[in-house]
Design a protein around this motif. Structure first.
Motif, PDB file in Angstrom:
ATOM      1  N   PHE A  75      57.415  -7.006 -54.316  1.00  0.00           N
ATOM      2  CA  PHE A  75      57.376  -7.995 -54.304  1.00  0.00           C
ATOM      3  C   PHE A  75      58.819  -9.057 -54.947  1.00  0.00           C
ATOM      4  CE2 PHE A  75      55.839 -11.446 -57.187  1.00  0.00           C
ATOM      5  CZ  PHE A  75      55.676 -12.008 -56.676  1.00  0.00           C
ATOM      6  N   LYS A  76      58.744  -9.669 -54.133  1.00  0.00           N
ATOM      7  CA  LYS A  76      60.045 -10.185 -54.229  1.00  0.00           C
ATOM      8  C   LYS A  76      59.970 -11.763 -54.446  1.00  0.00           C
ATOM      9  CE  LYS A  76      62.582  -7.337 -51.496  1.00  0.00           C
ATOM     10  NZ  LYS A  76      62.188  -6.506 -51.503  1.00  0.00           N
TER      11      LYS A  76
ATOM     12  N   LEU B  65      51.605 -11.164 -52.270  1.00  0.00           N
ATOM     13  CA  LEU B  65      51.382  -9.634 -52.793  1.00  0.00           C
ATOM     14  C   LEU B  65      50.681  -8.564 -52.199  1.00  0.00           C
ATOM     15  CD1 LEU B  65      50.769 -10.712 -56.823  1.00  0.00           C
ATOM     16  CD2 LEU B  65      49.705 -12.536 -55.000  1.00  0.00           C
ATOM     17  N   PRO B  66      51.155  -7.307 -52.931  1.00  0.00           N
ATOM     18  CA  PRO B  66      49.908  -6.197 -52.656  1.00  0.00           C
ATOM     19  C   PRO B  66      48.739  -5.938 -54.072  1.00  0.00           C
ATOM     20  CG  PRO B  66      51.851  -5.757 -53.112  1.00  0.00           C
ATOM     21  CD  PRO B  66      52.026  -6.965 -53.320  1.00  0.00           C
ATOM     22  N   ALA B  67      47.541  -5.813 -53.266  1.00  0.00           N
ATOM     23  CA  ALA B  67      47.029  -5.023 -54.302  1.00  0.00           C
ATOM     24  C   ALA B  67      46.087  -3.885 -54.380  1.00  0.00           C
ATOM     25  CB  ALA B  67      45.648  -6.122 -54.085  1.00  0.00           C
ATOM     26  N   GLU B  68      46.113  -3.940 -55.328  1.00  0.00           N
ATOM     27  CA  GLU B  68      45.125  -2.083 -55.002  1.00  0.00           C
ATOM     28  C   GLU B  68      44.493  -1.944 -55.025  1.00  0.00           C
ATOM     29  OE1 GLU B  68      45.002  -1.271 -59.928  1.00  0.00           O
ATOM     30  OE2 GLU B  68      46.965  -1.758 -60.320  1.00  0.00           O
ATOM     31  N   PHE B  69      44.185  -1.016 -53.931  1.00  0.00           N
ATOM     32  CA  PHE B  69      43.257   0.074 -53.556  1.00  0.00           C
ATOM     33  C   PHE B  69      42.072  -0.270 -54.299  1.00  0.00           C
ATOM     34  CE2 PHE B  69      40.269   3.401 -52.079  1.00  0.00           C
ATOM     35  CZ  PHE B  69      40.023   2.634 -50.311  1.00  0.00           C
TER      36      PHE B  69
ATOM     37  N   PHE C 246      41.311 -10.401 -58.718  1.00  0.00           N
ATOM     38  CA  PHE C 246      43.028 -10.436 -59.174  1.00  0.00           C
ATOM     39  C   PHE C 246      43.087 -11.280 -58.573  1.00  0.00           C
ATOM     40  CE2 PHE C 246      47.173  -9.264 -56.845  1.00  0.00           C
ATOM     41  CZ  PHE C 246      47.349  -8.253 -57.769  1.00  0.00           C
ATOM     42  N   ALA C 247      42.701 -11.909 -57.130  1.00  0.00           N
ATOM     43  CA  ALA C 247      44.019 -12.947 -56.781  1.00  0.00           C
ATOM     44  C   ALA C 247      43.546 -14.238 -57.578  1.00  0.00           C
ATOM     45  CB  ALA C 247      43.272 -13.516 -55.364  1.00  0.00           C
TER      46      ALA C 247
ATOM     47  N   ASP D  63      49.413  -6.813 -49.115  1.00  0.00           N
ATOM     48  CA  ASP D  63      49.028  -5.252 -48.696  1.00  0.00           C
ATOM     49  C   ASP D  63      48.134  -4.732 -49.439  1.00  0.00           C
ATOM     50  OD1 ASP D  63      50.310  -2.537 -47.336  1.00  0.00           O
ATOM     51  OD2 ASP D  63      51.998  -2.699 -48.337  1.00  0.00           O
ATOM     52  N   VAL D  64      47.874  -3.313 -48.972  1.00  0.00           N
ATOM     53  CA  VAL D  64      47.187  -2.742 -50.308  1.00  0.00           C
ATOM     54  C   VAL D  64      47.847  -1.150 -50.842  1.00  0.00           C
ATOM     55  CG1 VAL D  64      44.408  -1.390 -50.155  1.00  0.00           C
ATOM     56  CG2 VAL D  64      44.383  -3.459 -48.830  1.00  0.00           C
TER      57      VAL D  64
END
Length: 109
Positions: free
Chosen positions: A34-35, A61-65, A72-73, A101-102
């Motif tokens: 994540f940038k 940004l990615p999140a956890e599976f 989360f968002a 992404d996951v």
């Protein structure tokens, strides 16, 4: 009295640090890919007669599976909005979060 101008690169920096703080990580670039470039800021004039500037943030940004992506968002959006408003005094109209992404592993270890 004068005025205070906040450079446009300040908003992504505040959002980035706020997200890192929320996730409990030091360097998100290395942990979750994540940038700061994943944060886009749009400053617009309000439609009201006061003509103040408002800020819109777009974060990818990615999140956890196995996590609830909506919760989360929403949590990220609330944390970022609060941080930006407290530090800049600007009105944050929206914080839009895109799950890009996951991840199979947990974000904060």
């Amino acid at each position: 009295m004068g005025y205070v101008e906040i450079n446009s690169n300040v908003y992504p920096e505040i959002a980035y640090r706020s997200i890192c703080e929320y996730l409990g990580i030091q360097e998100a670039d290395k942990v979750i890919n994540f940038k700061k470039g994943n944060i886009v800021v749009e400053k617009v004039q309000s439609a009201n007669e006061d003509q103040k500037e408002i800020v819109r943030l777009f974060i990818s940004l990615p999140a956890e599976f196995n996590s609830n992506f909506v919760e989360f968002a929403n949590s990220i959006a609330c944390h970022v909005k609060k941080s930006v408003q407290e530090m800049t005094g600007m009105m944050v109209e929206t914080v839009n979060v895109k799950i890009s992404d996951v991840l199979n592993e947990t974000i904060a270890e």
